[in-house]
Every structure is written in structure tokens, then in C-alpha cells.
Write a protein that holds these residues in place. Sequence first.
Motif, short mmCIF file in Angstrom:
data_model
loop_
_atom_site.label_atom_id
_atom_site.label_comp_id
_atom_site.label_asym_id
_atom_site.label_seq_id
_atom_site.Cartn_x
_atom_site.Cartn_y
_atom_site.Cartn_z
N LEU A 82 -8.20 2.74 -4.08
CA LEU A 82 -6.79 2.77 -3.30
C LEU A 82 -6.89 2.47 -1.85
O LEU A 82 -6.12 1.72 -1.24
CB LEU A 82 -6.05 3.90 -3.78
CG LEU A 82 -4.69 4.04 -2.95
CD1 LEU A 82 -3.78 3.26 -3.53
CD2 LEU A 82 -3.95 5.50 -3.63
N ALA A 83 -8.02 3.16 -1.25
CA ALA A 83 -8.05 3.07 0.36
C ALA A 83 -8.25 1.33 0.52
O ALA A 83 -7.93 0.95 1.68
CB ALA A 83 -9.16 3.82 0.60
N THR A 84 -9.08 0.69 -0.23
CA THR A 84 -9.09 -0.78 -0.20
C THR A 84 -7.93 -1.43 -0.07
O THR A 84 -7.65 -2.43 0.65
CB THR A 84 -10.39 -1.16 -1.25
OG1 THR A 84 -11.45 -0.43 -1.15
CG2 THR A 84 -10.75 -2.64 -0.53
N MET A 92 -3.33 -4.03 3.07
CA MET A 92 -2.08 -4.02 3.59
C MET A 92 -2.17 -3.82 5.23
O MET A 92 -1.21 -4.78 5.85
CB MET A 92 -1.12 -3.10 3.14
CG MET A 92 -1.11 -2.82 1.55
SD MET A 92 -0.31 -4.33 0.82
CE MET A 92 -1.54 -5.32 0.17
N ALA A 93 -2.91 -3.03 5.54
CA ALA A 93 -2.99 -2.67 7.13
C ALA A 93 -3.49 -3.96 7.86
O ALA A 93 -3.15 -4.15 8.95
CB ALA A 93 -4.01 -1.61 7.18
N GLU A 94 -4.36 -4.84 7.18
CA GLU A 94 -4.69 -6.06 7.92
C GLU A 94 -3.67 -7.24 7.69
O GLU A 94 -4.13 -8.31 7.99
CB GLU A 94 -6.10 -6.39 7.35
CG GLU A 94 -7.17 -5.47 7.93
CD GLU A 94 -8.49 -5.89 7.86
OE1 GLU A 94 -8.72 -7.14 8.09
OE2 GLU A 94 -9.46 -5.06 7.74
N GLY A 95 -2.56 -6.89 7.11
CA GLY A 95 -1.47 -8.11 6.86
C GLY A 95 -1.43 -8.77 5.76
O GLY A 95 -0.85 -9.64 5.53
N PHE A 96 -2.34 -8.46 4.54
CA PHE A 96 -2.16 -9.10 3.34
C PHE A 96 -1.10 -8.33 2.61
O PHE A 96 -0.63 -7.40 2.94
CB PHE A 96 -3.56 -8.93 2.58
CG PHE A 96 -4.84 -9.74 3.19
CD1 PHE A 96 -4.83 -11.02 2.97
CD2 PHE A 96 -5.31 -9.10 4.11
CE1 PHE A 96 -5.88 -11.66 3.33
CE2 PHE A 96 -6.34 -9.61 4.78
CZ PHE A 96 -6.61 -11.02 4.54
N THR A 122 -3.86 11.21 -9.41
CA THR A 122 -5.05 11.81 -9.93
C THR A 122 -6.34 11.13 -10.00
O THR A 122 -7.46 11.35 -10.41
CB THR A 122 -4.80 11.77 -11.66
OG1 THR A 122 -4.44 10.46 -12.06
CG2 THR A 122 -3.53 12.65 -11.79
N SER A 123 -6.12 9.74 -9.43
CA SER A 123 -7.58 9.05 -8.92
C SER A 123 -7.34 8.13 -7.80
O SER A 123 -6.24 7.56 -7.84
CB SER A 123 -7.82 8.31 -10.11
OG SER A 123 -8.87 7.34 -10.14
N THR A 124 -8.25 7.93 -7.06
CA THR A 124 -8.04 6.99 -5.90
C THR A 124 -9.37 6.01 -5.89
O THR A 124 -9.48 4.99 -5.16
CB THR A 124 -8.32 7.69 -4.63
OG1 THR A 124 -9.39 8.53 -4.22
CG2 THR A 124 -7.00 8.64 -4.25
N THR A 125 -10.25 6.04 -7.04
CA THR A 125 -11.36 5.10 -7.07
C THR A 125 -11.51 4.82 -8.37
O THR A 125 -11.46 5.62 -9.47
CB THR A 125 -12.49 6.25 -6.67
OG1 THR A 125 -12.45 6.79 -5.37
CG2 THR A 125 -13.81 5.15 -6.57
#
Length: 400
Positions: free
Chosen positions: A333-335, A340-344, A367-370
Motif C-alpha cells: 500500500l505504501a508503494t 499517487m504522491a509522484e503524480g501517477f 488488516t494488511s498493508t503488505t
Amino acid sequence: MPPAVPDAPDVLAPARLGPLTLRNRIVKAATFEGATPDGLVTDRLIDYHRAPAAGGVGMTTVAYLAVAPEGRTERRQIWMRPEAVPGLRRLTDAVHAEGAAVSAQIGHAGPVANAASNRLPALAPTRRFSPLGMRTTRAATASDVERIVRAHGEAARLALDAGFDAVEVHMGHNYFTSAFLSPRLNRRKDRYGGSLANRASVARAAARAVRDAVGDRLAVTAKLNMDDGVRGGTRIDDSLRLARWLQDDGTVDALELTAGSSLLNPMYLFRGDAPVRDFAATFPQPVRSVVRALGGRFLIDYPYEEAYLLDSARRFRAELDLPLILLGGIADLATARRAMAEGFDFVAMGRALLREPDLVDRYRAGTSTTSLCVHCNRCVPTIYSGTRCVLVTPEPPPRG
């Protein structure tokens, strides 16, 4: 690293893609399902796409729907014709019932087609030996090119009839339009060879045929190679110029950025382990022994890292206004939030959703981020028996 986009969108919030509103910005990438033994939709194919739809993706992508019979990579694939529409309608209805949209990936395999399996010549920009069918490809005539361009439009109309929400035009991995773009594969002297404008004209014409066929009734995207990953192949500068032309043509609503050559360097796309033994096991002897002995020269082991195509994709983001879909190593999820933060505008996920079709719902529920995907790539050879994560489903399910 470029500066973050102020007020970057939430990857889990609804978003527009052309005429569509998707429930979130996560797309199930096209990964050939190996679920059409007779070249038509099966219950297994429907279940394959129902699972990530039920698991929360914004859109799932059906791969691979050839625009002509010789354009299949092998004979068990669907090629777009009226006979295929009722089954495809069952599939789109099933996905819609789960709240997701569904895209049809259409294209022509060109030199990536297995001529021996299809029992039809594989068409390439120029004649060359293909290890995929162990035969020499035939150089496409100008009439072949014109027919295949028209077939893209006809396939898009059939996708509309079948209830799809979007069409993805395959311009990657040295399939037909990608092969014409490649200086290594295209040595022609006619209007389809030589200059970049000539080599790119096939891709532009295919996109135009699709847009003219469906207008604004479907979203139109293109899966575009940034880099073939082979000496003498298409590199970023040429691909970026084609991307600008597609943007100026107004034929696509977004670009999904990819890399690698199914003909010459397939693992450049996947990264992670190169499962030579698993690939070898799919073939009878004596081919099995040859693949085990020599497969490492073709299936190159590239280290895996999250968002491994991001560095290349940043150039496209910096120079284009078109919405862009980031592919390649999107498992956490962080990726996705970083993209999104880089404009995609969207992210596309493949292997992670094979391992956990409900991963997006897990993200949403907290319940999951990875992802549990370990990037072993042992899913890749299963395209011959029913694409799956072998760590979850070791044996192929019954054919439907």
C-alpha cells in the motif's frame, strides 16, 4: 526523487478514467489466464476475474484477446469474433456484479505468436527466426498491416457489445505494434520502417481505429513499452515520443507503462527469480532438457525491488499530461501511495493479486498493508495449465 504532488489523491478513493468512474485507483493488470482451452470463455476464466473484483480492485483486465487468429500467442487463446461475445458477456456481468469495472486487452502478438501452435504464420515487421514457435516469421505485407489495424477497431466494437468498460491496446513486449517500433526488429524500407514516425505509425493507427470504433462509450488505454530491455531495441526516448503523439492524437485516455520483450527478454518485466526449472517442466522431452540447460540465457534473473519501473516512468510523468498507470513491483500500500504522491493516476498489480485476490479489501480494512507475494515468479509458467500462485494452489483446478 521529484517533489510530491500537493494533495495527492487517495489510491483507495473513486477516480475518473475517461468516461468511467472506478471505485479506486488499483487495476488488476492483464496476466494471461491460461483458462481458455478451446479459445472461448470458461467458468474458470470468469472465476479468475471475479476473485479480484470481489476482493476490491477498481478494474480487472482480461488478457489476452487477439484481434485475429494468427495474432494469438498460442491457439488456446481467445480471438475476438462474434462467437466469443456471449461468453465474454457472462464474464463482464460477473465482474460488474462484484462492483468492479472490466477492461479487454486487445492486440496482435506479431512475432511473439507461436506459429506451430496456431498453425498459422507469425507476422513480424521483417523476417526472422522465432524461438517461440521454432519457425521463421513472415514479414507482414502492407495489406497485413492494414487488415490488423482494422481488426483492432472490430475487436473494440465486439468488446463494447460484450459489456466491457474499457479497452487496453497492447503496445508492449514486442507484440505487433511494439515490434514495428523496435529498430532491432523493424528493418523495413517502406512507409512502416526507417524513421521513428514511420515505425510508430502502426501503433498510432491501431489506437485511432479503436477510438473511432468506440468513441467515448469506452475508456481506451494503451499498454506501452518504455524500454524493450534488449540491445538495439526501443528505448525511452523513442517510446516517449510515441507517447506524446498518442496524447496529441487524443486516441487514449491513459497509458500503462511497461517494459521488456516476450520475444527476447521476458524477465525484464517481471524481476525477481527466473523459474527455469518450472518453465522446463511444462515441455515434453527433449525440449525440457534443452530449456533446463539453456533457459538461463533467455530467462535472465533481475533482482526484485518495489516499483522497479518507477525511475523510467518518472520521465513520462514529467513530460506528459495524460493519466498514467504505474506498473511493476506494486505490492504494498505504501508503494501505491508513493505512486499517487509522484503524480501517477493509477497503479496496476499482477502477481500480488494472484497470491491474494482480496488484497485491496485488506488494504481498505487495515488488516494488511503488505502483499504476501515473494516474487518467485513460479506463477509465470502456469500460463500453460491455468495461471495461479503455486504457493496457494499447487495443482490446476478442474477445467470449466
